[in-house]
Design a protein around this motif. Sequence first.
Motif, mmCIF file in Angstrom:
data_model
loop_
_atom_site.group_PDB
_atom_site.id
_atom_site.type_symbol
_atom_site.label_atom_id
_atom_site.label_comp_id
_atom_site.label_asym_id
_atom_site.label_seq_id
_atom_site.Cartn_x
_atom_site.Cartn_y
_atom_site.Cartn_z
ATOM 1 N N ILE A 291 0.809 -1.218 0.000
ATOM 2 C CA ILE A 291 0.000 0.000 0.000
ATOM 3 C C ILE A 291 0.846 1.274 0.000
ATOM 4 C CG2 ILE A 291 -1.808 1.272 1.219
ATOM 5 C CD1 ILE A 291 -2.775 -1.400 2.341
ATOM 6 N N GLY A 292 1.820 1.362 0.938
ATOM 7 C CA GLY A 292 2.657 2.567 1.019
ATOM 8 C C GLY A 292 3.456 2.789 -0.252
ATOM 9 N N GLY A 293 4.021 1.707 -0.746
ATOM 10 C CA GLY A 293 4.806 1.803 -1.980
ATOM 11 C C GLY A 293 3.953 2.216 -3.159
ATOM 12 N N ALA A 294 2.779 1.631 -3.257
ATOM 13 C CA ALA A 294 1.899 1.909 -4.392
ATOM 14 C C ALA A 294 1.431 3.357 -4.389
ATOM 15 C CB ALA A 294 0.697 0.960 -4.354
ATOM 16 N N ARG A 295 1.065 3.847 -3.207
ATOM 17 C CA ARG A 295 0.601 5.242 -3.132
ATOM 18 C C ARG A 295 1.737 6.214 -3.433
ATOM 19 N NH1 ARG A 295 -3.829 4.860 1.878
ATOM 20 N NH2 ARG A 295 -5.391 3.859 0.562
ATOM 21 N N PHE A 296 2.921 5.885 -2.944
ATOM 22 C CA PHE A 296 4.068 6.733 -3.253
ATOM 23 C C PHE A 296 4.316 6.759 -4.757
ATOM 24 C CE2 PHE A 296 8.571 7.223 -4.201
ATOM 25 C CZ PHE A 296 8.784 8.494 -3.686
ATOM 26 N N LEU A 297 4.209 5.589 -5.381
ATOM 27 C CA LEU A 297 4.457 5.511 -6.828
ATOM 28 C C LEU A 297 3.465 6.364 -7.613
ATOM 29 C CD1 LEU A 297 5.304 1.723 -7.073
ATOM 30 C CD2 LEU A 297 6.780 3.595 -7.890
ATOM 31 N N ARG A 298 2.237 6.419 -7.124
ATOM 32 C CA ARG A 298 1.260 7.260 -7.816
ATOM 33 C C ARG A 298 1.693 8.729 -7.747
ATOM 34 N NH1 ARG A 298 -4.900 5.729 -6.762
ATOM 35 N NH2 ARG A 298 -4.343 6.352 -4.655
ATOM 36 N N GLY A 299 2.218 9.113 -6.586
ATOM 37 C CA GLY A 299 2.732 10.482 -6.458
ATOM 38 C C GLY A 299 3.954 10.713 -7.329
ATOM 39 N N LEU A 300 4.822 9.729 -7.369
ATOM 40 C CA LEU A 300 6.045 9.850 -8.174
ATOM 41 C C LEU A 300 5.708 9.986 -9.658
ATOM 42 C CD1 LEU A 300 9.186 9.665 -8.348
ATOM 43 C CD2 LEU A 300 8.914 7.180 -8.567
ATOM 44 N N ARG A 301 4.778 9.159 -10.113
ATOM 45 C CA ARG A 301 4.393 9.199 -11.528
ATOM 46 C C ARG A 301 3.795 10.560 -11.875
ATOM 47 N NH1 ARG A 301 -0.098 4.984 -13.319
ATOM 48 N NH2 ARG A 301 -1.192 6.570 -12.137
ATOM 49 N N SER A 302 3.056 11.103 -10.906
ATOM 50 C CA SER A 302 2.458 12.422 -11.114
ATOM 51 C C SER A 302 3.536 13.515 -11.100
ATOM 52 C CB SER A 302 1.416 12.675 -10.026
ATOM 53 O OG SER A 302 1.083 14.039 -9.955
ATOM 54 N N ALA A 303 4.547 13.351 -10.252
ATOM 55 C CA ALA A 303 5.593 14.378 -10.127
ATOM 56 C C ALA A 303 6.488 14.402 -11.362
ATOM 57 C CB ALA A 303 6.437 14.107 -8.868
ATOM 58 N N VAL A 304 6.805 13.223 -11.891
ATOM 59 C CA VAL A 304 7.699 13.147 -13.063
ATOM 60 C C VAL A 304 7.077 12.222 -14.107
ATOM 61 C CG1 VAL A 304 9.909 13.816 -12.046
ATOM 62 C CG2 VAL A 304 9.066 11.490 -11.694
ATOM 63 N N PRO A 305 6.041 12.734 -14.802
ATOM 64 C CA PRO A 305 5.285 11.870 -15.718
ATOM 65 C C PRO A 305 6.128 11.310 -16.856
ATOM 66 C CG PRO A 305 4.549 14.171 -15.873
ATOM 67 C CD PRO A 305 5.475 14.087 -14.712
ATOM 68 N N ASP A 306 7.233 11.935 -17.169
ATOM 69 C CA ASP A 306 8.047 11.446 -18.286
ATOM 70 C C ASP A 306 9.163 10.509 -17.848
ATOM 71 O OD1 ASP A 306 6.488 12.893 -19.997
ATOM 72 O OD2 ASP A 306 7.763 14.682 -19.854
ATOM 73 N N ALA A 307 9.278 10.297 -16.555
ATOM 74 C CA ALA A 307 10.365 9.441 -16.074
ATOM 75 C C ALA A 307 10.110 7.992 -16.470
ATOM 76 C CB ALA A 307 10.489 9.557 -14.555
ATOM 77 N N ASP A 308 11.205 7.262 -16.588
ATOM 78 C CA ASP A 308 11.172 5.826 -16.867
ATOM 79 C C ASP A 308 11.306 5.120 -15.514
ATOM 80 O OD1 ASP A 308 11.932 3.232 -17.357
ATOM 81 O OD2 ASP A 308 13.480 3.739 -18.823
ATOM 82 N N ILE A 309 10.183 4.625 -15.002
ATOM 83 C CA ILE A 309 10.165 4.099 -13.636
ATOM 84 C C ILE A 309 10.121 2.571 -13.654
ATOM 85 C CG2 ILE A 309 8.917 4.074 -11.433
ATOM 86 C CD1 ILE A 309 7.698 6.802 -12.253
ATOM 87 N N THR A 310 11.078 1.958 -12.992
ATOM 88 C CA THR A 310 11.056 0.504 -12.801
ATOM 89 C C THR A 310 10.794 0.223 -11.331
ATOM 90 O OG1 THR A 310 12.596 0.059 -14.615
ATOM 91 C CG2 THR A 310 12.399 -1.635 -12.903
ATOM 92 N N VAL A 311 9.784 -0.588 -11.067
ATOM 93 C CA VAL A 311 9.441 -0.946 -9.696
ATOM 94 C C VAL A 311 9.907 -2.380 -9.446
ATOM 95 C CG1 VAL A 311 7.566 -1.270 -8.038
ATOM 96 C CG2 VAL A 311 7.431 0.561 -9.767
ATOM 97 N N ILE A 312 10.713 -2.556 -8.404
ATOM 98 C CA ILE A 312 11.095 -3.904 -7.984
ATOM 99 C C ILE A 312 10.182 -4.245 -6.810
ATOM 100 C CG2 ILE A 312 12.963 -5.366 -7.113
ATOM 101 C CD1 ILE A 312 14.907 -3.379 -8.491
#
Lengths: 319, 319
Positions: free
Chosen positions: A10-31
Amino acid sequence: MRIVVLAGGIGGARFLRGLRSAVPDADITVIGNTGDDIHLFGLKVCPDLDTVMYTLGGGINEDQGWGRTDESFTVKEELAAYGVGPTWFGLGDRDFATHIVRTQMLGAGYPLSAVTEALCDRWQPGVRLLPMSDDRVETHVAITDGGTGERRVVHFQEYWVRLRAAVDAEAIVPVGADQATPAPGVLEAVAAADVILFPPSNPVVSVGTILAVPGIREAVASASAPVVGLSPIVGGAPVRGMADKVLAAVGVESTAAAVALHYGNGLLDGWLVDTTDTEAVAEVEASGITCRAVPLMMTDLEATAAMARAALELAEASR
Amino acid sequence: MRIVVLAGGIGGARFLRGLRSAVPDADITVIGNTGDDIHLFGLKVCPDLDTVMYTLGGGINEDQGWGRTDESFTVKEELAAYGVGPTWFGLGDRDFATHIVRTQMLGAGYPLSAVTEALCDRWQPGVRLLPMSDDRVETHVAITDGGTGERRVVHFQEYWVRLRAAVDAEAIVPVGADQATPAPGVLEAVAAADVILFPPSNPVVSVGTILAVPGIREAVASASAPVVGLSPIVGGAPVRGMADKVLAAVGVESTAAAVALHYGNGLLDGWLVDTTDTEAVAEVEASGITCRAVPLMMTDLEATAAMARAALELAEASR
């Protein structure tokens, strides 16, 4: 910008939603952590991977933070009518379909990483979601049974969901981790990252389990990218969940500073604590980890995106 | 009175309900067809066994004759959202739970007969339901594809449910039957029976498949009990389903007399035809099988119970 995030549920997923919103063009890999995976009714359930996938894909039950929105429980009720349990794990009908597809693909010989990719074809989470390993790892918890006084070992989900962490965790063992290898792409993503983030996930049973897969901790420690974490402990208590119980099991105090020192300056370059924990900054910095105090409550998307931006800025400053 | 019934799906299940009503104190053993079993989504589905179990246990969808009453299709819709099929087989959420329990038990090493007994613990069908075999048998159908003109082999369910038997069945093969052995209790029940009944089930893909398991045909033929069948063909057409298509594949005309002669007097002692087929009586009797004409439409429970009583009376007369 290539960002790698080691995420629990839950914590990781919610953070990722914020991260994706903060840097929409970033190439994000989640382990993603797979240590809380469990076989239920003969089906392979991956709670943390699914929470990330559903949250980023728009299918999450927002109120509870896990499971599907608009969910029904017909299958579970029918299983209970057959006397088949466990009943304490709340699998809904929509969620069952995910586990059925996953189990069928695993049975056909596909590794979990390929299955996860196939499931994400539907959800389009906007990140590349990799399980930490294709090998089976299951976190187990040693407890003393309150009723009988006997020591026994339970699956992490039984400890967390059924027992609600109401008894002390005496030991936490990611069974199989020592024999596991990182899933395809994990080490490559870490090596190629511009930034590595530890979201405010559980430092023991989420991020800790990922780091327990031989090769991952070493790759993170030796990566050229700065590694920045966000404290899941605010004001001496976990923001959500029962992280204090599993921190105690590994001898770590439930403070923002203690968690940073638990990871250590061999891993972390930067650490964010909440503004209520400003007194921790000096202690963390004394250990050689750059530290800032910013608001760390993921109350909404904007607050979460601000946390992500703060983490990226700290990474830049630690470079 | 010990009665053994060789049953397929809908027709067999409805007849059994009438039989149970006609002789509530009888000890009824059902030998169920498993040749239409299929693996869907990695789950073992046994349509005929389940139709018997749900019908006698009060869980059947009465209108369609198969599947669960008060059913929903959330799991199926979700599977389709993942692009996972087949979509032509209508598995409902309640039904899924049965297949999940069965698959889990089979995976744990229990034979199908033990699994069926466990499922019946819930449904209390009032009969002892045995699969014809614990071994995997799957009926396949050779067809010529209407579009491409190519000959291909499809699972019976694909022929029956997806193609609605709209093309000719050129051959019907119960794959695995020749290597199968009767499930525990099957041969013993046949040997100990006072009466053996063939309900108005499909003579090729239901009763015929059961008889294709080595040992079962021989046991029925040599049993001391009279063997009485009820014609599934009334007025030259199947009462329900598409039995004419599979009868044609084995070179049998769709008449009440032809089906009796197909079983033959080596198996059958008595045969019931419908009153619209009275002209068949002489032909059947000429082959050495006692024959009566009685109403054979299972329009309601009482009509079905009357059919069961007529079959038992004919058995008595053939003894």
